[in-house]
Design an enzyme around this catalytic site. Structure first.
Site, PDB file in Angstrom:
ATOM      1  N   HIS A 222       8.766 -26.842   0.313  1.00  0.00           N
ATOM      2  CA  HIS A 222       7.264 -27.948  -0.163  1.00  0.00           C
ATOM      3  C   HIS A 222       6.711 -27.134  -0.879  1.00  0.00           C
ATOM      4  O   HIS A 222       6.164 -27.760  -1.180  1.00  0.00           O
ATOM      5  CB  HIS A 222       7.188 -28.723   0.973  1.00  0.00           C
TER       6      HIS A 222
ATOM      7  N   GLU B 278       0.771  -1.296  -0.109  1.00  0.00           N
ATOM      8  CA  GLU B 278      -0.124   0.111  -0.014  1.00  0.00           C
ATOM      9  C   GLU B 278       0.771   1.169   0.159  1.00  0.00           C
ATOM     10  O   GLU B 278       0.224   2.584  -0.224  1.00  0.00           O
ATOM     11  CB  GLU B 278      -0.976  -0.083   1.616  1.00  0.00           C
TER      12      GLU B 278
ATOM     13  N   LYS C 189     -13.022   1.247  -2.026  1.00  0.00           N
ATOM     14  CA  LYS C 189     -14.166   1.639  -0.810  1.00  0.00           C
ATOM     15  C   LYS C 189     -15.344   2.117  -0.977  1.00  0.00           C
ATOM     16  O   LYS C 189     -16.756   2.211  -1.260  1.00  0.00           O
ATOM     17  CB  LYS C 189     -13.523   2.407   0.556  1.00  0.00           C
TER      18      LYS C 189
HETATM   19  O1  PA5 Z   1      -3.727   1.355   5.942  1.00  0.00           O
HETATM   20  C1  PA5 Z   1      -4.129   1.908   5.458  1.00  0.00           C
HETATM   21  O2  PA5 Z   1      -4.240   2.910   5.974  1.00  0.00           O
HETATM   22  C2  PA5 Z   1      -5.910   1.184   5.295  1.00  0.00           C
HETATM   23  O3  PA5 Z   1      -5.035  -0.472   5.199  1.00  0.00           O
HETATM   24  C3  PA5 Z   1      -6.215   1.089   6.706  1.00  0.00           C
HETATM   25  O4  PA5 Z   1      -6.048   0.658   7.807  1.00  0.00           O
HETATM   26  C4  PA5 Z   1      -7.753   0.307   5.942  1.00  0.00           C
HETATM   27  O5  PA5 Z   1      -8.947   0.715   5.065  1.00  0.00           O
HETATM   28  C5  PA5 Z   1      -9.153   0.572   7.144  1.00  0.00           C
HETATM   29  O6  PA5 Z   1      -9.404   2.170   7.288  1.00  0.00           O
HETATM   30  P1  PA5 Z   1     -10.045   2.030   8.644  1.00  0.00           P
HETATM   31  O7  PA5 Z   1      -9.199   1.823   9.627  1.00  0.00           O
HETATM   32  O8  PA5 Z   1     -10.785   3.348   7.894  1.00  0.00           O
HETATM   33  O9  PA5 Z   1     -11.093   1.433   9.203  1.00  0.00           O
END
Ligand code: PA5
Length: 443
Positions: free
Chosen positions: A318, A289, A432
């Site tokens: 394996h 990410e 989202k």
């Molecule tokens: O790293 C990030 O920002 C995302 O992976 C969020 O953690 C994930 O989308 C969940 O978001 P939130 O904590 O706002 O529900």
């Protein structure tokens, strides 16, 4: 402290085509050394608050856990992405491998931990059938408060709690969310719910050392002060070291160079420890990410980032290692190895005269797992497959805290090398928003 052995990325070990010469590596380390200062400067002006998490006070978390945790049979975390992967990695690395099947006494009265990080109706339904909600504390974790997955699971948990407990439902709820924004924060204030804050500016994948990871950890008995102490030690080490000795910086340069100059756009993390298995899962999100981006910081299309993969030693010897060893030479492999396992276990002295098994008699599983790691490392290196090893002194709250911090900082440096914003995730947001629209939200 954590040490890293980079020898097997050098051309002397894996050849000119697939390895780096020491002089090239040193040259690049020097060339980009300013990014270490840049990161510190950004930290000083408050732009990188994840870096200061090791120094927060955790007294409130610890006090609540001590008061409340042992009164409950279950702790259920409702969260996804950064709000779940860090807590899972902490739990798996530091709690008993079969925590949830231990009896209460063996768990020292700490609750069982369940994490719902999906909206699979079968799994959710099965969990709610398994647990008694009255004996369960639910921790909904969502920084934004707008993520459909934790919000929908929270709606379900809340309705069940209210039905079973009436006004006392509040005792069974902890909300971890943004300090100001979102409907959950409003609800916390209106209903006077127990809550913790995801610090502003700390994205989900950098939040494991905030209440996001620390609350579930404290509620299952993990010494969170030691986790933070380990992270702080890693922070000081990386701050004080010259760039060429800063492990987080050097590893970020290596990861970057192999992607950009050596056509290794896959980064495999392979811990030789079942306890560290989910560390690789957490890292996968962090790296993917943070660096997988369409645009660079100047707004130019770059479509960049290397693909993080997870593997487990020895299990995946394996499964995956055949591909890593003989398939396309497009991977950099990062082993994680504990210097010491928490248990020493001997293989019984049986079958001494049976060639297929006798050589194992009387040896330890510790020797076996080490030999398997070394053997895989040798085989890969001989086949010109670059790899390096992150060695933890042991698996303890301190070393796990240090490893989290090391990998987060490495990723922040890598953001500078890739010239992308390592702290946003527009590609996730797009999905989202599309989901919310499909589910009928007015945008
Ligand atoms: O790293 C990030 O920002 C995302 O992976 C969020 O953690 C994930 O989308 C969940 O978001 P939130 O904590 O706002 O529900």
């Amino acid at each position: 402290m954590i040490t890293i052995n980079f020898n097997n990325v050098l051309s002397g070990r894996v050849g000119q085509k697939h390895g780096l010469t020491r002089s090239k590596l040193n040259q690049v380390i020097k060339k980009h050394a300013h990014i270490c200062r840049q990161i510190q400067k950004e930290r000083q002006v408050g732009q990188l608050p994840f870096m200061d998490l090791p120094y927060q006070s955790v007294n409130a978390i610890w006090k609540l856990a001590r008061q409340k945790a042992r009164r409950y049979e279950n702790f259920v975390l409702l969260g996804i992405g950064g709000s779940a992967l860090g807590p899972i990695a902490l739990h798996r690395s530091l709690n008993h491998p079969f925590h949830n099947v231990l009896d209460r006494r063996q768990r020292k009265n700490w609750p069982r931990l369940f994490i719902l990080d999906n909206v699979d109706p079968e799994e959710i339904n099965a969990l709610f059938k398994l647990i008694d909600p009255k004996k369960t504390i639910f921790n909904v974790i969502t920084k934004s408060g707008t993520t459909a997955e934790p919000v929908s699971c929270f709606m379900l948990a809340l309705s069940i709690l209210k039905r079973k407990l009436g006004a006392r439902y509040k005792n069974n709820l902890i909300v971890t969310t943004d300090p100001k924004k979102g409907f959950l924060r409003r609800m916390v204030e209106q209903e006077k719910l127990v809550s913790f804050e995801v610090p502003p500016g700390v994205g989900g994948r950098y939040s494991v050392l905030s209440p996001v990871g620390l609350v579930p950890a404290a509620f299952t008995g993990i010494d969170i002060k030691k986790v933070l102490a380990g992270a702080a030690k890693m922070d000081r080490l990386c701050q004080r070291a010259k760039p060429g000795k800063n492990p987080a910086y050097v590893s970020s340069v290596i990861n970057f160079l192999f992607d950009h100059k050596k056509n290794k756009n896959m980064l495999v993390m392979m811990p030789y420890s079942s306890a560290l298995k989910d560390m690789a899962d957490w890292f996968r999100q962090l790296w993917a990410e943070s660096l997988g981006k369409k645009y660079n910081v100047k707004g130019r299309k770059v479509f960049t980032g290397s693909t993080p993969l997870k593997a487990l030693g020895v299990t995946d010897q394996h499964s995956q290692v055949q591909l890593y060893n003989e398939g396309p030479n497009d991977k950099l492999i990062v082993f994680i190895e504990p210097g010491k396992y928490r248990t020493k276990l001997t293989i019984p002295s049986l079958f001494k005269n049976v060639p297929e098994a006798g050589f194992l008699a009387g040896k330890t599983f510790n020797q076996l797992i080490r030999a398997e790691k070394k053997g895989t490392e040798i085989a890969l290196t001989d086949n010109q497959r670059p790899n390096y090893t992150i060695k933890l002194p042991n698996i303890s709250p301190e070393s796990v805290g240090a490893l989290f911090y090391f990998l987060e900082l490495q990723t922040a440096y890598a953001g500078k090398l890739y010239n992308v914003n390592a702290f946003d995730q527009p590609g996730v947001e797009a999905g989202k928003i599309a989901t919310l629209k499909l589910m009928g939200k007015k945008m």
